[in-house]
Write a protein that holds these residues in place. Structure first.
Motif, PDB file in Angstrom:
ATOM      1  N   GLY A  42      65.973  65.922  21.130  1.00 47.56           N
ATOM      2  CA  GLY A  42      65.981  65.847  19.671  1.00 47.56           C
ATOM      3  C   GLY A  42      64.588  65.776  19.077  1.00 47.56           C
ATOM      4  O   GLY A  42      64.326  66.358  18.006  1.00 47.56           O
ATOM      5  N   PHE A  43      63.679  65.089  19.756  1.00 43.78           N
ATOM      6  CA  PHE A  43      62.310  64.977  19.234  1.00 43.78           C
ATOM      7  C   PHE A  43      61.618  66.329  19.201  1.00 43.78           C
ATOM      8  O   PHE A  43      60.915  66.660  18.234  1.00 43.78           O
ATOM      9  N   PHE A  44      61.816  67.120  20.249  1.00 43.93           N
ATOM     10  CA  PHE A  44      61.132  68.416  20.333  1.00 43.93           C
ATOM     11  C   PHE A  44      61.734  69.436  19.367  1.00 43.93           C
ATOM     12  O   PHE A  44      61.110  70.439  19.056  1.00 43.93           O
ATOM     13  N   VAL A  45      62.963  69.196  18.903  1.00 44.76           N
ATOM     14  CA  VAL A  45      63.544  70.033  17.847  1.00 44.76           C
ATOM     15  C   VAL A  45      63.101  69.538  16.469  1.00 44.76           C
ATOM     16  O   VAL A  45      62.786  70.336  15.576  1.00 44.76           O
ATOM     17  N   ALA A  46      63.051  68.221  16.306  1.00 42.90           N
ATOM     18  CA  ALA A  46      62.763  67.649  14.987  1.00 42.90           C
ATOM     19  C   ALA A  46      61.304  67.807  14.591  1.00 42.90           C
ATOM     20  O   ALA A  46      61.004  67.990  13.398  1.00 42.90           O
ATOM     21  N   LEU A  47      60.378  67.751  15.566  1.00 44.69           N
ATOM     22  CA  LEU A  47      58.955  67.802  15.222  1.00 44.69           C
ATOM     23  C   LEU A  47      58.565  69.133  14.576  1.00 44.69           C
ATOM     24  O   LEU A  47      57.993  69.139  13.471  1.00 44.69           O
ATOM     25  N   PRO A  48      58.829  70.286  15.211  1.00 47.04           N
ATOM     26  CA  PRO A  48      58.471  71.546  14.518  1.00 47.04           C
ATOM     27  C   PRO A  48      59.254  71.758  13.232  1.00 47.04           C
ATOM     28  O   PRO A  48      58.726  72.339  12.272  1.00 47.04           O
ATOM     29  N   ALA A  49      60.517  71.281  13.189  1.00 47.78           N
ATOM     30  CA  ALA A  49      61.287  71.425  11.955  1.00 47.78           C
ATOM     31  C   ALA A  49      60.643  70.623  10.827  1.00 47.78           C
ATOM     32  O   ALA A  49      60.552  71.091   9.680  1.00 47.78           O
ATOM     33  N   PHE A  50      60.177  69.430  11.145  1.00 45.64           N
ATOM     34  CA  PHE A  50      59.511  68.597  10.142  1.00 45.64           C
ATOM     35  C   PHE A  50      58.221  69.246   9.658  1.00 45.64           C
ATOM     36  O   PHE A  50      57.953  69.300   8.445  1.00 45.64           O
ATOM     37  N   VAL A  51      57.435  69.755  10.588  1.00 45.09           N
ATOM     38  CA  VAL A  51      56.152  70.367  10.218  1.00 45.09           C
ATOM     39  C   VAL A  51      56.387  71.581   9.313  1.00 45.09           C
ATOM     40  O   VAL A  51      55.746  71.735   8.263  1.00 45.09           O
ATOM     41  N   LEU A  52      57.319  72.449   9.710  1.00 45.78           N
ATOM     42  CA  LEU A  52      57.594  73.642   8.908  1.00 45.78           C
ATOM     43  C   LEU A  52      58.124  73.270   7.526  1.00 45.78           C
ATOM     44  O   LEU A  52      57.733  73.870   6.513  1.00 45.78           O
ATOM     45  N   ALA A  53      59.029  72.283   7.479  1.00 40.68           N
ATOM     46  CA  ALA A  53      59.602  71.891   6.195  1.00 40.68           C
ATOM     47  C   ALA A  53      58.539  71.322   5.265  1.00 40.68           C
ATOM     48  O   ALA A  53      58.466  71.672   4.076  1.00 40.68           O
ATOM     49  N   VAL A  54      57.672  70.450   5.805  1.00 47.06           N
ATOM     50  CA  VAL A  54      56.634  69.840   4.968  1.00 47.06           C
ATOM     51  C   VAL A  54      55.646  70.889   4.476  1.00 47.06           C
ATOM     52  O   VAL A  54      55.273  70.919   3.287  1.00 47.06           O
ATOM     53  N   VAL A  55      55.234  71.775   5.373  1.00 51.33           N
ATOM     54  CA  VAL A  55      54.249  72.792   4.971  1.00 51.33           C
ATOM     55  C   VAL A  55      54.832  73.732   3.909  1.00 51.33           C
ATOM     56  O   VAL A  55      54.204  74.005   2.873  1.00 51.33           O
ATOM     57  N   LEU A  56      56.033  74.239   4.159  1.00 53.25           N
ATOM     58  CA  LEU A  56      56.621  75.186   3.219  1.00 53.25           C
ATOM     59  C   LEU A  56      56.962  74.534   1.880  1.00 53.25           C
ATOM     60  O   LEU A  56      56.755  75.117   0.814  1.00 53.25           O
ATOM     61  N   LEU A  57      57.505  73.306   1.929  1.00 52.12           N
ATOM     62  CA  LEU A  57      57.836  72.629   0.680  1.00 52.12           C
ATOM     63  C   LEU A  57      56.583  72.286  -0.123  1.00 52.12           C
ATOM     64  O   LEU A  57      56.542  72.441  -1.349  1.00 52.12           O
ATOM     65  N   SER A  58      55.546  71.833   0.570  1.00 54.16           N
ATOM     66  CA  SER A  58      54.307  71.483  -0.130  1.00 54.16           C
ATOM     67  C   SER A  58      53.676  72.716  -0.774  1.00 54.16           C
ATOM     68  O   SER A  58      53.270  72.689  -1.940  1.00 54.16           O
ATOM     69  N   ALA A  59      53.624  73.784   0.015  1.00 54.98           N
ATOM     70  CA  ALA A  59      53.041  75.012  -0.538  1.00 54.98           C
ATOM     71  C   ALA A  59      53.903  75.567  -1.665  1.00 54.98           C
ATOM     72  O   ALA A  59      53.383  76.040  -2.690  1.00 54.98           O
ATOM     73  N   GLY A  60      55.230  75.521  -1.478  1.00 59.09           N
ATOM     74  CA  GLY A  60      56.113  76.045  -2.507  1.00 59.09           C
ATOM     75  C   GLY A  60      56.036  75.255  -3.797  1.00 59.09           C
ATOM     76  O   GLY A  60      55.994  75.820  -4.895  1.00 59.09           O
ATOM     77  N   LEU A  61      56.014  73.917  -3.695  1.00 63.35           N
ATOM     78  CA  LEU A  61      55.918  73.096  -4.903  1.00 63.35           C
ATOM     79  C   LEU A  61      54.555  73.245  -5.570  1.00 63.35           C
ATOM     80  O   LEU A  61      54.445  73.191  -6.793  1.00 63.35           O
ATOM     81  N   GLY A  62      53.513  73.431  -4.748  1.00 58.86           N
ATOM     82  CA  GLY A  62      52.181  73.621  -5.327  1.00 58.86           C
ATOM     83  C   GLY A  62      52.048  74.936  -6.066  1.00 58.86           C
ATOM     84  O   GLY A  62      51.257  75.042  -7.020  1.00 58.86           O
TER      85      GLY A  62
END
Length: 450
Positions: A42-62
Motif C-alpha cells: 500500500g505504501f508503494f502505491v500511495a506514495l506516487p499517487a500522493f506526489v502526482l495528486a499534489v503536483v497536479l492539484l497545486s499546478a492546476g489551482l495555481g
C-alpha cells in the motif's frame, strides 16, 4: 402462531438459492500473508499517487485562471481515478472483500473537447478519488511501518540466538536486557529477545490485520461507498419499476377476466330477467324456468367475482392472517400437499410481505395443479427475524422456467417490488422446486397484520 401439517413425502433439500457462493475464507496463515502483502504494498502505491495528486492539484489551482489550470485539474482527477481502480483491485484480491466500482459521470458521445474535460470535475466520485490519493499515504505509511516493525521484531527475536555471535562484543556496550535490569551477558540478551520475538509473533496476525483494516476500510469508504449507494438506488428503482409493471399487468388481467367472466354472465342475467318479464303476460308457465337459469347465472357470477377478489386481496388473508390463507390453499389443491408453515406469533409481518408470500404459494400451487402432472407436493413456509422463505416442491414432469410464463414471470416482478428473490429449479423429468425469499420488513404503525 405456528402451523405444521405433514405427511409422508420425501423432504426436499435445505432451502438455498442459486446465487454464487462467496469466496472461501483464507486460513490464518494465508490471511496473515495477504494482510502483510496488502499493508506493505500500500505504501508503494500511495506514495506516487500522493506526489502526482499534489503536483497536479497545486499546478492546476495555481493556473486555474488560464486554460492549462483546468486541464491539469482534469488530469489530476483522471490519475486519481486510475489509482482508485488499482486500489479496488487490491481490496478484492488481497483483502477478499467486495469492492464495487461506482458509475462515473460521463459526457454524451457528441460532447466537445471542453465538455469532456470539465465533466470529471463535476463528478463527486472524482474528488473522492483525489481525496483517497491524499489520505491513502497516511494510512498506507502507518500500515507499512507497523507491519515492518512487527515482522522485524518477530523474526529478529526468534532468530537472535543464531546470529548473536556475529555481533561485535565490547565491555562498554550495554544490551537491552542490561538496560532493563534483567541481567548481563549474551544469555540474558538472547532470552529477552526470544521473549520479545514470541510476543510479537503471537500478536502479529492481530496487529497486521488491524492496520490492514484501517487502510482498507478507509479505501472502501472513499472508493466504494458511493458505488454501494448507487447500487441501492438502482435496486430500489428496479423494484419500483417491477412493481408498477406487475400492477399494470394485474389490472389488465383483472379487466380481461371481468369482461370475459362476470360481465358476460351479468349481461346474460339481465337478458333472462327481461325475457321473464315479457313472459309474465305471454306464457307465465315458462317464467320459473327462466328465473332458475337466471339464478344459476347470478350464482356463477358471484363465484367468479369471489375468485377474482382472491387475486386482489384474499378475504381470508385480510381477516384471519397468512397461516389461515395458506391452509385454505392447501385444502383446495387438487394435488395432495404436505404443508409445513412456521409463522411464530411474535414476528409481525407487514401486509405487503404477507400478500407477496401468499401469492407465491398460490401461483406455485396453481402451476402444480395445472401443468406439473405431479402426484404429490410439499409446501414449506418459514419465517425468522429477517425474511420469510418459501419452498414449493413437487414430483411432476418438470420443465418449468420463468421465461416460459406460467405466472412465474409476473411472480418474479411482484417479488422484485418488495426486494424479494425467486429461484426456480425444474429439470426436464422433474422434480420442480420454486423458492422465494421475501424480506420481512417492519410493519408501520397501524399496519400490523392480524
Amino acid at each position: 402462531m405456528t402451523t405444521q401439517t405433514t405427511s409422508e413425502i420425501p423432504s426436499p433439500p435445505p432451502m438455498s438459492y442459486d446465487a454464487p457462493a462467496p469466496p472461501a475464507r483464507p486460513g490464518p496463515g494465508r490471511r496473515l500473508l495477504l494482510d502483510s502483502a496488502y499493508a506493505l504494498s500500500g505504501f508503494f502505491v500511495a506514495l506516487p499517487a500522493f506526489v502526482l495528486a499534489v503536483v497536479l492539484l497545486s499546478a492546476g489551482l495555481g493556473l486555474v485562471l488560464v486554460v492549462g489550470g483546468v486541464l491539469l485539474l482534469s488530469l489530476a482527477t483522471q490519475v486519481a481515478r486510475g489509482v482508485a481502480h488499482l486500489e479496488r483491485h487490491r481490496l478484492r484480491t488481497l483483502q477478499r472483500r467486495p469492492a464495487p466500482a461506482p458509475v462515473h459521470l460521463a459526457p454524451p458521445p457528441s460532447a466537445g473537447f471542453w465538455r469532456r474535460m470539465l465533466t470529471p470535475l463535476r463528478d463527486p466520485q472524482s474528488w473522492l478519488d483525489v481525496a483517497w490519493s491524499l489520505v491513502g499515504l497516511v494510512t498506507g505509511t502507518l500500515a507499512f511501518a507497523v507491519t515492518i516493525a512487527w515482522w522485524g521484531v518477530a523474526l529478529g527475536g526468534l532468530t537472535y540466538w543464531a546470529w548473536q555471535g556475529f555481533l561485535p562484543d565490547s565491555d562498554d556496550d550495554q544490551g537491552l536486557a542490561e538496560l532493563l535490569g534483567l541481567g548481563e551477558g549474551r544469555l540474558a540478551e538472547s532470552l529477552l529477545q526470544l521473549v520479545l520475538g514470541v510476543v510479537a509473533l503471537l500478536t502479529l496476525p492481530l496487529v497486521v490485520r488491524l492496520v490492514a483494516l484501517v487502510h482498507g476500510g478507509t479505501a472502501a469508504l472513499l472508493l466504494c461507498g458511493r458505488a454501494e449507494l448507487q447500487s441501492q438506488v438502482r435496486r430500489v428503482e428496479g423494484g419500483r419499476d417491477a412493481a408498477r409493471k406487475a400492477e399494470a399487468q394485474a389490472l389488465r388481467r383483472l379487466e380481461r377476466d371481468i369482461h370475459d367472466g362476470p360481465q358476460q354472465r351479468l349481461v346474460r342475467l339481465g337478458m333472462d330477467l327481461a325475457r321473464a318479464r315479457r313472459q309474465l303476460e305471454r306464457d307465465p308457465d315458462r317464467v320459473p324456468e327462466i328465473l332458475d337459469g337466471a339464478l344459476v347465472q347470478a350464482r356463477e357470477a358471484v363465484g367468479e367475482l369471489r375468485s377474482l377478489s382472491r387475486g386482489i386481496a384474499p378475504p381470508l388473508l385480510v381477516d384471519r392472517g397468512l397461516a389461515a390463507a395458506l391452509a385454505e390453499l392447501v385444502e383446495l389443491s387438487g394435488v395432495p400437499v404436505a404443508a409445513d408453515v412456521r409463522l411464530p406469533g411474535d414476528l409481525a409481518l407487514a401486509p405487503h410481505v404477507e400478500t407477496a408470500v401468499y401469492f407465491v404459494c398460490a401461483e406455485a400451487l396453481t402451476n402444480v395443479n395445472k401443468h406439473s402432472g405431479a402426484a404429490r407436493a410439499r409446501l414449506l413456509v418459514h419465517a425468522d427475524d429477517e425474511a420469510v422463505e418459501v419452498l414449493v416442491h413437487d414430483d411432476g414432469t418438470g420443465g418449468a422456467h420463468v421465461s416460459k410464463g406460467l405466472g412465474l414471470a409476473g411472480l418474479q416482478q411482484r417479488l422484485a417490488g418488495v426486494d424479494g428473490e425467486l429461484a426456480v429449479r425444474s429439470p426436464v423429468g422433474g422434480p420442480t422446486e420454486v423458492r422465494a425469499r421475501v424480506p420481512r420488513g417492519r410493519p408501520a404503525a397501524g399496519e400490523a397484520g392480524p
